[in-house]
Design a protein around this motif. Structure first.
Motif, PDB file in Angstrom:
ATOM      1  N   TYR A 178       0.808  -1.207   0.000  1.00  0.00           N
ATOM      2  CA  TYR A 178       0.000   0.000   0.000  1.00  0.00           C
ATOM      3  C   TYR A 178       0.848   1.268   0.000  1.00  0.00           C
ATOM      4  CZ  TYR A 178      -3.873  -3.123   1.287  1.00  0.00           C
ATOM      5  OH  TYR A 178      -4.801  -4.122   1.309  1.00  0.00           O
ATOM      6  N   TRP A 179       1.897   1.320   0.814  1.00  0.00           N
ATOM      7  CA  TRP A 179       2.711   2.520   0.952  1.00  0.00           C
ATOM      8  C   TRP A 179       4.068   2.341   0.288  1.00  0.00           C
ATOM      9  CZ3 TRP A 179       1.408   7.265   2.504  1.00  0.00           C
ATOM     10  CH2 TRP A 179       0.251   7.426   3.275  1.00  0.00           C
ATOM     11  N   ARG A 213       5.936  10.159  -0.522  1.00  0.00           N
ATOM     12  CA  ARG A 213       5.145   9.212   0.246  1.00  0.00           C
ATOM     13  C   ARG A 213       3.856   8.961  -0.537  1.00  0.00           C
ATOM     14  NH1 ARG A 213       9.355   9.436   2.230  1.00  0.00           N
ATOM     15  NH2 ARG A 213       9.958   9.542   4.440  1.00  0.00           N
ATOM     16  N   ASN A 214       3.717   7.748  -1.081  1.00  0.00           N
ATOM     17  CA  ASN A 214       2.582   7.423  -1.930  1.00  0.00           C
ATOM     18  C   ASN A 214       1.814   6.231  -1.377  1.00  0.00           C
ATOM     19  OD1 ASN A 214       3.408   9.457  -3.728  1.00  0.00           O
ATOM     20  ND2 ASN A 214       4.760   8.039  -4.798  1.00  0.00           N
ATOM     21  N   PHE A 215       0.496   6.313  -1.472  1.00  0.00           N
ATOM     22  CA  PHE A 215      -0.389   5.252  -1.004  1.00  0.00           C
ATOM     23  C   PHE A 215      -1.294   4.825  -2.158  1.00  0.00           C
ATOM     24  CE2 PHE A 215      -4.552   3.939   0.580  1.00  0.00           C
ATOM     25  CZ  PHE A 215      -4.223   2.965   1.504  1.00  0.00           C
ATOM     26  N   LYS A 242      -4.249   1.656  -3.026  1.00  0.00           N
ATOM     27  CA  LYS A 242      -4.997   0.469  -2.640  1.00  0.00           C
ATOM     28  C   LYS A 242      -6.299   0.431  -3.433  1.00  0.00           C
ATOM     29  CE  LYS A 242      -7.161  -1.918   1.251  1.00  0.00           C
ATOM     30  NZ  LYS A 242      -7.543  -1.867   2.688  1.00  0.00           N
TER      31      LYS A 242
END
Length: 330
Positions: free
Chosen positions: A47-48, A84-86, A88
């Motif tokens: 996810y991250w 910082r990338n998420f 889902k």
């Protein structure tokens, strides 16, 4: 006697079977728990994603008995980038920060600033299904500088400061993200742009598009200049990155903005193009250009030779960069 022997053997067999069954259950439950924890850890890792970059570009020139002449000088550019990338399912959230500061020290004059940037970006997107490349998206960005800017050689009167100007963009629209190429295109018909000039002297002069101070015939201030200017307009941004040759990457970032209420069709441009060449894991070279145009940014220069800076109209701003330095990614 035979009955006792048979009863004893039956008890031993029952105890052995019971022990075997309990051992099997324990092993099975433990395995199940470990498998579950591992799955959760892997999911969070997917996810991250994050990336941190620190770098410094250095250049130095020294002369000893050099008959062609020249001044000794040292230049340094310090920079850092954070991501910082998420991601889902159908949701994506991207965050980045860029910090840059450069100085030049030359024999016979004071240290001068060569580059100064503080930039933050955040975007959130949601798509309807896993096959779509279009996201319903919202974006926020902020940019300013760290220290005072001067019209060299004059270092007495600053022409810019931290949050003078400072810019924020906040809007909603749609974004196209290519699944294979590192390409994004963002279209926002609803974007609020705020320009901050928190230095009152610059605000009174009406710099960077804010309302200037109201004065009487003698120049006395009747009403202070505004510190914030808010616009409502249309924003288009595009980002593209690609490895064109081995260890050579091209990165292109473009931002176009036009205000609905003030001279719609007058476009503010912010365009960065860079070519990055990787020598090894720690040494990199880069060359790039940065072009800006903002109709609200007026320039100051001494047009009549009286030693005072007069305010002139907007101009195309151009910066060219070339550097070789040490970079650490993790």
């Amino acid at each position: 006697m035979k009955f006792r022997i048979l009863l004893f053997l039956f008890c031993l067999t029952s105890l052995k079977t019971l022990a075997s069954d309990n051992k099997f259950i324990t092993v099975r439950d433990t395995t199940s728990t470990i498998s579950k924890d591992t799955t959760n850890t892997d999911s969070m890792m997917i996810y991250w994603t994050e990336k941190n970059t620190f770098g410094v570009n250095l250049s130095e020139v020294a002369f000893v008995n050099w008959n062609s002449g020249g001044n000794n000088s040292v230049s340094a550019l310090f920079y850092a980038n954070f991501q910082r990338n998420f991601e889902k399912d159908y949701t994506i959230w991207k965050n980045s920060a860029s910090l840059r500061y450069g100085i030049n020290a030359q024999e016979g004059r004071e240290i001068r600033k060569t580059e100064d940037e503080l930039r933050l970006n955040s975007s959130f997107g949601f798509r309807q299904d896993s096959t779509s490349n279009w996201y319903y998206s919202g974006k926020f960005s902020f940019n300013s500088q760290f220290s005072n800017g001067y019209k060299y050689p004059d270092t007495e009167v600053a022409i810019s400061r931290f949050m003078a100007p400072g810019y924020t963009f906040l809007g909603a629209g749609t974004e196209f993200s290519h699944p294979e190429e590192d390409l994004t295109v963002y279209l926002s018909p609803i974007t609020f742009k705020s320009t901050f000039v928190l230095d009152q002297r610059l605000a009174n002069e009406g710099m960077f598009g804010v309302e200037p101070a109201v004065t009487d015939e003698l120049g006395n201030i009747l009403k202070e200049g505004e510190n914030v200017r808010t616009e409502f307009g249309f924003l288009v941004t595009s980002g593209f990155s690609k490895e064109v040759w081995e260890n050579i990457d091209v990165n292109n970032q473009v931002s176009l903005y036009s205000d609905y209420l003030n001279k719609f069709g007058n476009v503010d441009v912010d365009w960065q193009l860079s070519v990055n060449m990787q020598v090894n894991d720690f040494v990199k070279a880069n060359v790039g250009t940065h072009i800006r145009y903002d109709d609200d940014v007026k320039f100051k220069e001494d047009t009549n030779g009286d030693g005072k800076l007069e305010t002139s109209g907007p101009r195309i701003q151009l910066k060219q960069m070339l550097g070789v330095g040490i970079v650490y990614d993790f």
